[in-house]
Design a protein around this motif. Sequence first.
Motif, PDB file in Angstrom:
ATOM      1  N   LEU A  33       0.525   2.776 -13.540  1.00  0.00           N
ATOM      2  CA  LEU A  33       0.237   1.351 -13.722  1.00  0.00           C
ATOM      3  C   LEU A  33       0.792   0.537 -12.560  1.00  0.00           C
ATOM      4  N   LEU A  34       2.013   0.838 -12.146  1.00  0.00           N
ATOM      5  CA  LEU A  34       2.624   0.130 -11.023  1.00  0.00           C
ATOM      6  C   LEU A  34       1.835   0.390  -9.742  1.00  0.00           C
ATOM      7  N   ALA A  35       1.387   1.621  -9.532  1.00  0.00           N
ATOM      8  CA  ALA A  35       0.610   1.957  -8.336  1.00  0.00           C
ATOM      9  C   ALA A  35      -0.689   1.157  -8.290  1.00  0.00           C
ATOM     10  N   ALA A  36      -1.366   1.045  -9.428  1.00  0.00           N
ATOM     11  CA  ALA A  36      -2.614   0.279  -9.478  1.00  0.00           C
ATOM     12  C   ALA A  36      -2.365  -1.203  -9.208  1.00  0.00           C
ATOM     13  N   LEU A  37      -1.281  -1.743  -9.765  1.00  0.00           N
ATOM     14  CA  LEU A  37      -0.952  -3.152  -9.537  1.00  0.00           C
ATOM     15  C   LEU A  37      -0.600  -3.413  -8.069  1.00  0.00           C
ATOM     16  N   LEU A  38       0.135  -2.479  -7.466  1.00  0.00           N
ATOM     17  CA  LEU A  38       0.488  -2.621  -6.055  1.00  0.00           C
ATOM     18  C   LEU A  38      -0.751  -2.577  -5.167  1.00  0.00           C
ATOM     19  N   PHE A  39      -1.742  -1.798  -5.570  1.00  0.00           N
ATOM     20  CA  PHE A  39      -2.962  -1.763  -4.763  1.00  0.00           C
ATOM     21  C   PHE A  39      -3.784  -3.039  -4.942  1.00  0.00           C
ATOM     22  N   GLN A  40      -3.652  -3.687  -6.081  1.00  0.00           N
ATOM     23  CA  GLN A  40      -4.288  -4.994  -6.226  1.00  0.00           C
ATOM     24  C   GLN A  40      -3.603  -6.021  -5.315  1.00  0.00           C
ATOM     25  N   LEU A  41      -2.289  -5.915  -5.191  1.00  0.00           N
ATOM     26  CA  LEU A  41      -1.561  -6.775  -4.251  1.00  0.00           C
ATOM     27  C   LEU A  41      -1.952  -6.444  -2.814  1.00  0.00           C
ATOM     28  N   PHE A  42      -2.157  -5.176  -2.537  1.00  0.00           N
ATOM     29  CA  PHE A  42      -2.636  -4.757  -1.215  1.00  0.00           C
ATOM     30  C   PHE A  42      -3.946  -5.475  -0.892  1.00  0.00           C
ATOM     31  N   LEU A  43      -4.877  -5.472  -1.842  1.00  0.00           N
ATOM     32  CA  LEU A  43      -6.160  -6.146  -1.645  1.00  0.00           C
ATOM     33  C   LEU A  43      -5.971  -7.646  -1.468  1.00  0.00           C
TER      34      LEU A  43
ATOM     35  N   GLY B  47       0.808  -1.208   0.000  1.00  0.00           N
ATOM     36  CA  GLY B  47       0.000   0.000   0.000  1.00  0.00           C
ATOM     37  C   GLY B  47       0.843   1.260   0.000  1.00  0.00           C
ATOM     38  N   ILE B  48       1.835   1.316   0.879  1.00  0.00           N
ATOM     39  CA  ILE B  48       2.702   2.489   0.947  1.00  0.00           C
ATOM     40  C   ILE B  48       3.531   2.620  -0.333  1.00  0.00           C
ATOM     41  N   ALA B  49       3.980   1.482  -0.861  1.00  0.00           N
ATOM     42  CA  ALA B  49       4.790   1.499  -2.089  1.00  0.00           C
ATOM     43  C   ALA B  49       4.005   2.065  -3.268  1.00  0.00           C
ATOM     44  N   SER B  50       2.677   1.919  -3.243  1.00  0.00           N
ATOM     45  CA  SER B  50       1.870   2.453  -4.340  1.00  0.00           C
ATOM     46  C   SER B  50       2.001   3.971  -4.429  1.00  0.00           C
ATOM     47  N   GLY B  51       2.104   4.623  -3.260  1.00  0.00           N
ATOM     48  CA  GLY B  51       2.296   6.069  -3.268  1.00  0.00           C
ATOM     49  C   GLY B  51       3.628   6.459  -3.874  1.00  0.00           C
ATOM     50  N   PHE B  52       4.673   5.712  -3.528  1.00  0.00           N
ATOM     51  CA  PHE B  52       5.994   5.980  -4.107  1.00  0.00           C
ATOM     52  C   PHE B  52       6.010   5.681  -5.604  1.00  0.00           C
ATOM     53  N   ALA B  53       5.239   4.684  -6.019  1.00  0.00           N
ATOM     54  CA  ALA B  53       5.202   4.327  -7.442  1.00  0.00           C
ATOM     55  C   ALA B  53       4.706   5.489  -8.296  1.00  0.00           C
ATOM     56  N   LEU B  54       3.804   6.300  -7.733  1.00  0.00           N
ATOM     57  CA  LEU B  54       3.277   7.433  -8.496  1.00  0.00           C
ATOM     58  C   LEU B  54       4.323   8.503  -8.758  1.00  0.00           C
TER      59      LEU B  54
ATOM     60  N   LEU C  46      -2.538   4.079   6.202  1.00  0.00           N
ATOM     61  CA  LEU C  46      -1.269   4.466   5.589  1.00  0.00           C
ATOM     62  C   LEU C  46      -1.299   4.315   4.070  1.00  0.00           C
ATOM     63  N   ALA C  47      -1.900   3.225   3.586  1.00  0.00           N
ATOM     64  CA  ALA C  47      -1.910   2.960   2.150  1.00  0.00           C
ATOM     65  C   ALA C  47      -2.702   4.012   1.390  1.00  0.00           C
ATOM     66  N   ASP C  48      -3.924   4.281   1.846  1.00  0.00           N
ATOM     67  CA  ASP C  48      -4.761   5.248   1.139  1.00  0.00           C
ATOM     68  C   ASP C  48      -4.164   6.651   1.204  1.00  0.00           C
ATOM     69  N   ALA C  49      -3.600   7.011   2.360  1.00  0.00           N
ATOM     70  CA  ALA C  49      -2.987   8.326   2.503  1.00  0.00           C
ATOM     71  C   ALA C  49      -1.743   8.443   1.626  1.00  0.00           C
ATOM     72  N   ALA C  50      -0.919   7.401   1.608  1.00  0.00           N
ATOM     73  CA  ALA C  50       0.307   7.431   0.802  1.00  0.00           C
ATOM     74  C   ALA C  50      -0.006   7.590  -0.681  1.00  0.00           C
ATOM     75  N   LEU C  51      -1.066   6.918  -1.123  1.00  0.00           N
ATOM     76  CA  LEU C  51      -1.446   7.017  -2.540  1.00  0.00           C
ATOM     77  C   LEU C  51      -1.758   8.460  -2.908  1.00  0.00           C
ATOM     78  N   MET C  52      -2.524   9.159  -2.057  1.00  0.00           N
ATOM     79  CA  MET C  52      -2.917  10.526  -2.390  1.00  0.00           C
ATOM     80  C   MET C  52      -1.766  11.515  -2.240  1.00  0.00           C
ATOM     81  N   VAL C  53      -0.873  11.269  -1.294  1.00  0.00           N
ATOM     82  CA  VAL C  53       0.319  12.116  -1.193  1.00  0.00           C
ATOM     83  C   VAL C  53       1.149  11.960  -2.469  1.00  0.00           C
TER      84      VAL C  53
END
Length: 249
Positions: free
Chosen positions: A73-83, A57-64, A113-120
């Motif tokens: 694309l990487l952020a979306a895939l990481l969030f699928q892994l999060f799920l 989840g946190i990595a998805s924010g960094f991916a952006l 943390l995951a949802d917040a990191a994505l938006m940051v």
Amino acid sequence: MAELREVCQPNAKMQSRNGEHWAGRLYMRRISLRATRQLVRTRVTPDALTWSMVVCGIASGFALLIPNLAGALLAALLFQLFLFFDCVDGEVARWKGQNSAAGIYLDRLGAYLADAALMVGAGIRAAHGSSALWVSAGLTAALGIVLLKASTDLVDVARARRGLPVADDEAARPRSAGIASARRLASAFKIHRITNGIEASIVLLAAAVIDTIINGQGATHVAVLAIAVITWVMVIAHLTSILSSSRLR
């Protein structure tokens, strides 16, 4: 598999209005149960799986922060892994009988943390080559999302401190007919889902595709601003819904 499903995916959880994400019901629970079948034969712990969820989840924010379509694309895939990890950690815990307060706490913290990191990350991405104010928009959305989740969790905290049982779905119904109607209307359009990291990552991916086509950042700007505005509208609506229901009584 039937026995595993009965224990790991109980109907009480799967049918609960707030207990299961739509993507879990649609496809991820089918994938996760097959993974769980293998994981329960190993020494892997539910907490280890939950930590994997948090990292994704946190990595998805960094991916952006990776420019162009690749980062989104990487952020979306990481969030699928999060799920995915969010599904298997609970399934393994139920099968092995290793449910714990620490695991629940870590699971909830990971969602924050995951949802917040994505938006940051989305705000920083939108600000690249543009105004730094987009970072503020991302931070505003992140703060709203955390507050939205906290307002739900604090209901359980308040009830526990008063010695009350966990509120059921019936208690969530607003006592005001007007608020109940507004809630049904909002639910029909499902606009609140954009405040969830899984949906937000898909929206940001779609925006990145459009930006790639038009060779700009306009779609990402619109997406970040829309998520921020909708999030804060939902914060106000959710707080009103809670206070007008029986959840705190």
